[in-house]
Scaffold this active site. Structure first.
Site, short mmCIF file in Angstrom:
data_model
loop_
_atom_site.label_atom_id
_atom_site.label_comp_id
_atom_site.label_asym_id
_atom_site.label_seq_id
_atom_site.Cartn_x
_atom_site.Cartn_y
_atom_site.Cartn_z
N GLU A 1 7.67 1.99 -7.16
CA GLU A 1 6.84 0.88 -6.71
C GLU A 1 6.07 0.42 -7.95
O GLU A 1 4.95 0.86 -8.20
CB GLU A 1 5.88 1.35 -5.61
CG GLU A 1 5.06 0.22 -5.03
CD GLU A 1 3.75 0.68 -4.37
OE1 GLU A 1 3.32 0.01 -3.43
OE2 GLU A 1 3.17 1.69 -4.80
N ASP B 1 5.32 6.20 -5.68
CA ASP B 1 4.18 5.38 -5.31
C ASP B 1 3.43 4.95 -6.58
O ASP B 1 3.25 5.75 -7.50
CB ASP B 1 3.26 6.23 -4.43
CG ASP B 1 2.19 5.42 -3.73
OD1 ASP B 1 2.54 4.49 -3.01
OD2 ASP B 1 1.00 5.74 -3.92
C1 GLC Z 1 1.24 2.25 -2.20
C2 GLC Z 1 1.69 2.50 -0.78
C3 GLC Z 1 0.53 2.23 0.15
C4 GLC Z 1 -0.60 3.17 -0.20
C5 GLC Z 1 -1.00 3.00 -1.67
C6 GLC Z 1 -1.92 4.10 -2.13
O1 GLC Z 1 0.97 0.91 -2.45
O2 GLC Z 1 2.81 1.72 -0.48
O3 GLC Z 1 0.89 2.38 1.49
O4 GLC Z 1 -1.71 2.89 0.61
O5 GLC Z 1 0.14 3.06 -2.50
O6 GLC Z 1 -1.21 5.30 -2.23
#
Ligand code: GLC
Length: 567
Positions: free
Chosen positions: A301, A237
């Site tokens: 991500e 994440d």
């Molecule tokens: C990422 C996740 C999202 C979450 C955010 C904070 O973007 O995909 O769902 O709310 O991180 O952790």
């Protein structure tokens, strides 16, 4: 001229894979190591996938029961959104204990059973990890609140004195991604307002201070814990986060930093030090691989503005892959698709990694609704065509649960049922994510559509609309013209056709509306982005098409693949 040449097993609609080739379930067709290089992974939003105990919330046992369904669909593995102990302010992205399962989702024994079952079925299992922040209920943050300014407990987070005469103003002007200021003031032990702490998402998600070595050590422990449980990899994440500018200076344009993932605050994201973390994590994965020969995956991500910046995250000693999000925001436009695909293939493959394509996830409006524009009838056709294009591209792809059912976004939830913290922090429905997280419809004509058993004591945690009846797994499995069969057949072809082993694509010039590419020497994929029919780029019948496709014609909002021999 290109003519169609159908391989035998692919010519039969929805045929079972050739026995010799079906054995390759999770093996890459690409040269070199790495099952992940061209894998198709199914994203499971655990809370909304399948509820085994009737409390209205999906759980790990529910995931396990549905694994045969995923096997039948033909994916290579599963990524689970967070299922760790959490107060659920951001549905699990606020973690209070990284090495335990939240009781609402089960326990470690359920997890062990899931690992075993995945292994048995030949499915890879990837879990989420959230290193940028934790829950405000995490013991470390509770200790930090109880400790004094300047203490080692506070040094694990970003605590700072406020500005203004009495420290009444936040330490800088940063905005949280989910709206509002990125700082919250605490009450000190003496009962007076005191320092502020940084949170780039919600107040309940304090950011870790990665300049403190204790954080890296803790996350290495967490990583090893889950590797020891048998996972095949991690989805990371906010992988471009973690480090903040050491001086925490003001942002030049704080409003632009709020929820605009393409123009993130450069002082809070993408700091050069983050790369050392990915090198250390890669080394840990390699240690495990050296021990047992099983490749592990780190997929990040990494929301950074350009593919060239993203490429820095997937250098050979860093993350294996990073999600390429530009198709998540792409309008239904041939030129746009071609440009972003081109850039991604050029910049990402130059690192030796492969592009990780994604059209849907738990944070975005579903393609069926997103691509509809002002014409809702066009949405499903465009979404199916985009899926067939994505699955023709070189690299890995992620499918978000319900995508294979053709689920639309649910946009009419009443305010009082919306759970997304974005709504509660901004008061606006823009960008809220409940609509793509509605519990899966599995069977039957009425809610809960087999998500929980019919005699379950609780209703699903978000209500399912009655029109989900048209999208249940039961319905789409019975309809050979459905999204489900399109995905399944495309996945089967990906696995069996040697053309998918090629890294490169070549564009064919087919006029302003049709995006057409070749893979290797023997596969053409074309998509008609226009509003009227176009001539097909290949004379014979397609191997697979996202809609009715008469020979020689590519109808509007339709994609097709042809196996070809060039002459
Ligand atoms: C990422 C996740 C999202 C979450 C955010 C904070 O973007 O995909 O769902 O709310 O991180 O952790």
């Amino acid at each position: 001229m290109i003519t169609s040449a159908l391989p035998d097993e692919a010519a039969r609609p929805f045929a079972e894979p050739h026995p010799d080739r079906s054995a390759r379930t999770t093996t890459s067709l690409l040269p070199g190591k790495g099952w992940w290089r061209d894998a198709v992974i199914y994203q499971v939003y655990v809370r909304s996938f399948s509820d085994s105990n009737g409390d209205g919330i999906g759980d790990l046992a529910g995931v396990r029961e549905r694994l045969p369904y995923l096997k039948r669909l033909g994916v290579d593995g599963v990524w689970l959104n967070p299922f760790y102990v959490s107060p659920q302010h951001d549905h699990g992205y606020d973690i209070a204990d990284h090495c335990a399962v939240d009781p609402v989702y089960g326990d470690l024994e359920d997890f062990a059973r899931l690992v075993d079952e995945c292994r048995l079925l030949g499915l890879k299992l990837v879990v989420d990890t959230v290193p940028n922040h934790c829950s405000s209920r995490h013991p470390w943050f509770q200790q930090a609140l109880a400790a004094a300014p300047g203490s080692p407990e506070r040094a694990r987070f970003h605590f700072a004195d406020g500005r203004g005469e009495a420290g009444e103003l936040p330490p800088n002007n940063w905005r949280a991604m989910f709206g509002g200021p990125a700082w919250t003031r605490v009450v000190e032990a003496d009962g007076n307002p005191g320092q502020w702490y940084l949170h780039m998402f919600t107040t309940e998600q304090p950011d870790f201070n990665w300049r403190n070595p204790a954080i890296a050590e803790e996350f290495e422990r967490i990583l090893r814990f889950w590797l020891d449980q048998g996972v095949d990899g991690f989805r990371i994440d906010v992988a471009a986060g973690l480090f903040k500018h050491p001086l925490l200076p003001d942002s030049a344009d704080p409003e632009a930093d709020e929820r605009t993932r393409d123009s993130v605050n450069p002082l809070a994201w993408n700091q050069p030090e983050v790369h050392q973390v990915w090198r250390a994590w890669r080394a840990i994965c390699e240690q495990y691989t050296a021990r047992d020969g099983r490749d592990r995956l780190l997929v990040g991500e990494a929301s950074v503005p350009t593919p060239a910046q993203q490429a820095e995250y997937v250098r050979p000693d860093e993350l294996h892959q990073a999600f390429f999000f530009h198709l998540l925001h792409a309008p239904w436009d041939r030129e746009h698709f071609q440009r972003v695909i081109d850039e991604a293939v050029r910049d990402i493959t130059a690192t030796g990694s492969t592009v990780t394509w994604v059209l849907n996830n738990h944070d975005q409006v579903r393609t069926v609704s997103r691509f509809a524009g002002t014409d809702p009838v066009a949405g499903p056709a465009r979404a199916a065509a985009a899926a067939l294009l994505m699955l023709a591209l070189p690299g890995a792809a992620y499918i978000y649960q319900g995508e294979e059912l053709g689920l639309p976004e649910v946009t009419d939830l009443p305010d009082e049922l919306i759970t997304d913290p974005i709504f509660h922090r901004t008061g606006s429905r823009t960008g809220i994510r409940d609509g793509c997280r509605i519990p899966m419809p599995w069977s039957g004509g009425h809610a809960p559509f087999g998500f929980s058993s019919d005699d379950a004591p609780a209703r699903p945690w978000l209500p399912q609309p009655e029109h989900f009846a048209a999208h249940t797994a039961e319905r789409v499995l019975a309809d050979t013209g459905s999204f489900w069969h399109l995905y399944r057949e495309a996945l089967q072809l990906r696995r069996t056709m040697p053309q998918f082993g090629e890294h490169s694509i070549k564009w064919l010039d087919c006029g302003p509306d049709v995006l057409a590419l070749t893979r290797g020497d023997g596969l053409v994929c074309a998509v008609n982005f226009g509003v009227g029919p176009a001539p097909a780029p290949v004379a014979g019948a397609p191997l697979i098409a996202s809609g009715p496709c008469p020979p020689g014609v590519l109808p509007a909002a339709t994609a097709a693949w042809w196996a070809t021999a060039t002459s």
